[in-house]
Design a protein around this motif. Structure first.
Motif, PDB file in Angstrom:
ATOM      1  N   GLY A 229       0.963  -1.194   0.152  1.00  0.00           N
ATOM      2  CA  GLY A 229       0.144   0.177  -0.026  1.00  0.00           C
ATOM      3  C   GLY A 229       0.901   1.288   0.051  1.00  0.00           C
ATOM      4  N   LEU A 230       1.933   1.215   0.564  1.00  0.00           N
ATOM      5  CA  LEU A 230       2.871   2.495   0.612  1.00  0.00           C
ATOM      6  C   LEU A 230       2.985   3.075  -0.659  1.00  0.00           C
ATOM      7  N   SER A 231       3.143   2.079  -1.732  1.00  0.00           N
ATOM      8  CA  SER A 231       3.298   2.789  -3.127  1.00  0.00           C
ATOM      9  C   SER A 231       2.262   3.111  -4.087  1.00  0.00           C
ATOM     10  N   LYS A 232       0.794   2.715  -3.456  1.00  0.00           N
ATOM     11  CA  LYS A 232      -0.111   3.123  -4.040  1.00  0.00           C
ATOM     12  C   LYS A 232      -0.617   4.367  -3.934  1.00  0.00           C
ATOM     13  N   PRO A 233      -1.186   5.103  -5.029  1.00  0.00           N
ATOM     14  CA  PRO A 233      -1.429   6.432  -4.895  1.00  0.00           C
ATOM     15  C   PRO A 233      -2.494   6.941  -4.114  1.00  0.00           C
ATOM     16  N   GLU A 237      -0.305   3.558   3.108  1.00  0.00           N
ATOM     17  CA  GLU A 237       0.217   3.122   4.370  1.00  0.00           C
ATOM     18  C   GLU A 237       0.671   1.664   4.263  1.00  0.00           C
ATOM     19  N   THR A 238       0.983   1.022   5.348  1.00  0.00           N
ATOM     20  CA  THR A 238       1.230  -0.485   5.569  1.00  0.00           C
ATOM     21  C   THR A 238      -0.247  -0.899   5.735  1.00  0.00           C
ATOM     22  N   TYR A 239      -0.319  -2.419   5.424  1.00  0.00           N
ATOM     23  CA  TYR A 239      -1.486  -3.375   5.592  1.00  0.00           C
ATOM     24  C   TYR A 239      -0.859  -4.354   6.914  1.00  0.00           C
ATOM     25  N   PRO A 240      -1.237  -4.483   7.887  1.00  0.00           N
ATOM     26  CA  PRO A 240      -2.183  -3.480   8.547  1.00  0.00           C
ATOM     27  C   PRO A 240      -1.527  -2.129   8.969  1.00  0.00           C
ATOM     28  N   THR A 241      -2.532  -1.329   9.173  1.00  0.00           N
ATOM     29  CA  THR A 241      -2.020   0.312   9.699  1.00  0.00           C
ATOM     30  C   THR A 241      -1.155   0.208  10.930  1.00  0.00           C
ATOM     31  N   ALA A 242      -0.362   1.236  11.114  1.00  0.00           N
ATOM     32  CA  ALA A 242       0.675   1.241  12.157  1.00  0.00           C
ATOM     33  C   ALA A 242       0.063   1.089  13.707  1.00  0.00           C
ATOM     34  N   ASP A 243      -1.124   1.750  13.976  1.00  0.00           N
ATOM     35  CA  ASP A 243      -1.769   1.434  15.163  1.00  0.00           C
ATOM     36  C   ASP A 243      -1.967   0.196  15.321  1.00  0.00           C
ATOM     37  N   ILE A 244      -2.580  -0.739  14.401  1.00  0.00           N
ATOM     38  CA  ILE A 244      -2.835  -2.303  14.482  1.00  0.00           C
ATOM     39  C   ILE A 244      -1.390  -3.009  14.630  1.00  0.00           C
ATOM     40  N   GLU A 263       6.174  -7.973  -9.441  1.00  0.00           N
ATOM     41  CA  GLU A 263       7.341  -7.812 -10.428  1.00  0.00           C
ATOM     42  C   GLU A 263       8.718  -7.705  -9.611  1.00  0.00           C
ATOM     43  N   THR A 264       9.787  -8.010 -10.338  1.00  0.00           N
ATOM     44  CA  THR A 264      11.123  -8.272  -9.596  1.00  0.00           C
ATOM     45  C   THR A 264      11.415  -6.893  -8.967  1.00  0.00           C
ATOM     46  N   GLY A 265      11.179  -5.777  -9.507  1.00  0.00           N
ATOM     47  CA  GLY A 265      11.561  -4.526  -8.871  1.00  0.00           C
ATOM     48  C   GLY A 265      10.898  -4.291  -7.452  1.00  0.00           C
ATOM     49  N   VAL A 266       9.912  -4.983  -7.141  1.00  0.00           N
ATOM     50  CA  VAL A 266       9.235  -4.685  -5.968  1.00  0.00           C
ATOM     51  C   VAL A 266       9.530  -5.587  -4.855  1.00  0.00           C
ATOM     52  N   VAL A 267      10.341  -6.581  -5.131  1.00  0.00           N
ATOM     53  CA  VAL A 267      10.745  -7.559  -4.083  1.00  0.00           C
ATOM     54  C   VAL A 267      11.397  -6.867  -3.091  1.00  0.00           C
ATOM     55  N   GLY A 268      11.064  -7.105  -1.619  1.00  0.00           N
ATOM     56  CA  GLY A 268      12.069  -6.194  -0.664  1.00  0.00           C
ATOM     57  C   GLY A 268      11.817  -4.852  -0.616  1.00  0.00           C
ATOM     58  N   GLN A 269      10.652  -4.254  -1.227  1.00  0.00           N
ATOM     59  CA  GLN A 269      10.420  -2.994  -1.297  1.00  0.00           C
ATOM     60  C   GLN A 269       9.931  -2.354   0.192  1.00  0.00           C
ATOM     61  N   PHE A 270      10.491  -1.234   0.506  1.00  0.00           N
ATOM     62  CA  PHE A 270      10.398  -0.746   1.774  1.00  0.00           C
ATOM     63  C   PHE A 270      10.694  -1.427   3.210  1.00  0.00           C
ATOM     64  N   TYR A 271      11.582  -2.655   2.876  1.00  0.00           N
ATOM     65  CA  TYR A 271      11.827  -3.424   4.084  1.00  0.00           C
ATOM     66  C   TYR A 271      12.971  -2.435   4.722  1.00  0.00           C
ATOM     67  N   ILE A 274      10.583   0.596   6.488  1.00  0.00           N
ATOM     68  CA  ILE A 274       9.698   0.467   7.531  1.00  0.00           C
ATOM     69  C   ILE A 274       9.570  -0.957   7.825  1.00  0.00           C
ATOM     70  N   THR A 275      10.147  -1.583   9.071  1.00  0.00           N
ATOM     71  CA  THR A 275       9.963  -2.823   9.512  1.00  0.00           C
ATOM     72  C   THR A 275       9.173  -2.888  10.723  1.00  0.00           C
ATOM     73  N   PRO A 276       8.537  -4.087  10.856  1.00  0.00           N
ATOM     74  CA  PRO A 276       7.885  -3.839  12.462  1.00  0.00           C
ATOM     75  C   PRO A 276       8.600  -3.620  13.542  1.00  0.00           C
ATOM     76  N   ASP A 277       9.867  -3.544  13.487  1.00  0.00           N
ATOM     77  CA  ASP A 277      10.859  -3.314  14.554  1.00  0.00           C
ATOM     78  C   ASP A 277      10.822  -1.844  14.574  1.00  0.00           C
ATOM     79  N   SER A 278      10.950  -1.005  13.306  1.00  0.00           N
ATOM     80  CA  SER A 278      11.135   0.551  13.223  1.00  0.00           C
ATOM     81  C   SER A 278       9.599   1.284  13.969  1.00  0.00           C
TER      82      SER A 278
END
Ligand code: ZN
Ligand code: ZN
Length: 285
Positions: A229-233, A237-244, A263-271, A274-278
């Protein structure tokens, strides 16, 4: 340290790219991933396809065809061997939960259980006010056509959505327990939130979310921490959203990063962004 992409697609999606599975894996290796789960959309039940009333693109658009199943499995086995010294490749599916088709879905998964390492269970289809089952993530026009309440009473649609995810969790609890189960992108209903100017979930929906998280925890399921979702216009946000995410972490639910790459270019995107740890100490980003 394990670096894992737990939600990825292949050319069998049909709406994604035609790149080879090898290209996806090599992209993951080049980004330092140590674990990779191939989770192509499992074939939809034949009875569901026969009764489907939504747009034909949505009906055939994403899931692999049943006849493609042996080729898909062969492909996954082939890359598991080819890259055995470089990355741990798990076999999986993203399974559409479909109300009233539970026995067909269960039968399918039972026939796959000896091969399956990880299963992402997702809700992409909901019953609407006319009892038609329609997609929620195809495009905004399809969403509003089948679920006009998105414009005036979105909390009603949210409630329908979370009730359906609760059913998917109860369904998941009836499956064999020899593979990992993750609940997919549990706020996908917000995919077009900027298009429809969607409000936050109200108190009633927050209670449904709390119930849902408890059921996920009690069944030892994981949550897909999905960055698509982060790259969707219309999302951003991430799924689920940060509060969840925060609530899930507090309950001790395991969140597993998933790029949902088609598509290959999206593998690992935003890792790394934003990670759960962050999100540990943040509500917003
Ligand atoms: Zn999905
Ligand atoms: Zn997916």
């Amino acid at each position: 340290m394990i670096k894992k992409d737990g939600h990825t697609h292949t050319r069998f999606s049909h709406h994604g790219s035609n790149e080879s599975l090898d290209d996806y894996i090599e992209r993951a290796i080049s980004l330092g991933f140590t674990e990779y789960v191939v989770t192509e959309h499992a074939p939809l039940p034949t009875a569901f396809l026969n009764h489907f009333t939504g747009p034909s693109e949505a009906r055939h658009g994403s899931a692999m065809l049943r006849t493609e199943l042996p080729v898909y499995q062969k492909e996954v086995k082939r890359v598991q061997l080819k890259y055995v010294n470089q990355i741990d490749i798990k076999s999986g599916f993203e399974l559409d939960y479909l109300e009233n088709y539970e026995s067909e879905l269960r039968q399918f998964i039972i026939t796959q259980a000896d091969w399956l390492d990880e299963l992402v269970i997702s809700v992409h289809f909901l019953p609407n006010h006319d009892k038609l089952v329609a997609p929620i993530d195809f495009d905004p026009e399809t969403l509003v056509k089948y679920f006009p309440e998105i414009e005036r009473t979105p909390q009603v649609l949210f409630e329908n959505y979370f009730n359906t995810i609760q059913k998917s969790v109860r369904f998941a609890a009836t499956l064999p327990n020899d593979f990992v189960i993750r609940i997919g992108h549990m706020t996908l209903i917000r995919k077009y939130q900027k298009y429809f100017n969607l409000p936050k979930f109200d108190d009633n929906n927050q209670l449904l979310i709390d119930d849902l998280l408890r059921q996920i925890k009690d069944n030892h399921f994981q949550l897909d921490f999905n960055t698509a979702g982060l790259s969707k216009p219309y999302n951003g946000e991430t799924y689920p959203t940060a509060d969840i995410v925060k609530k899930a972490r507090n309950l001790g639910i395991e969140l597993v990063y998933g790029s949902d790459a088609h598509e290959t270019g999206v593998v690992g995107q935003f890792y790394n962004v934003i990670t759960p740890d962050s999100l540990k100490n943040k509500n917003k980003y």
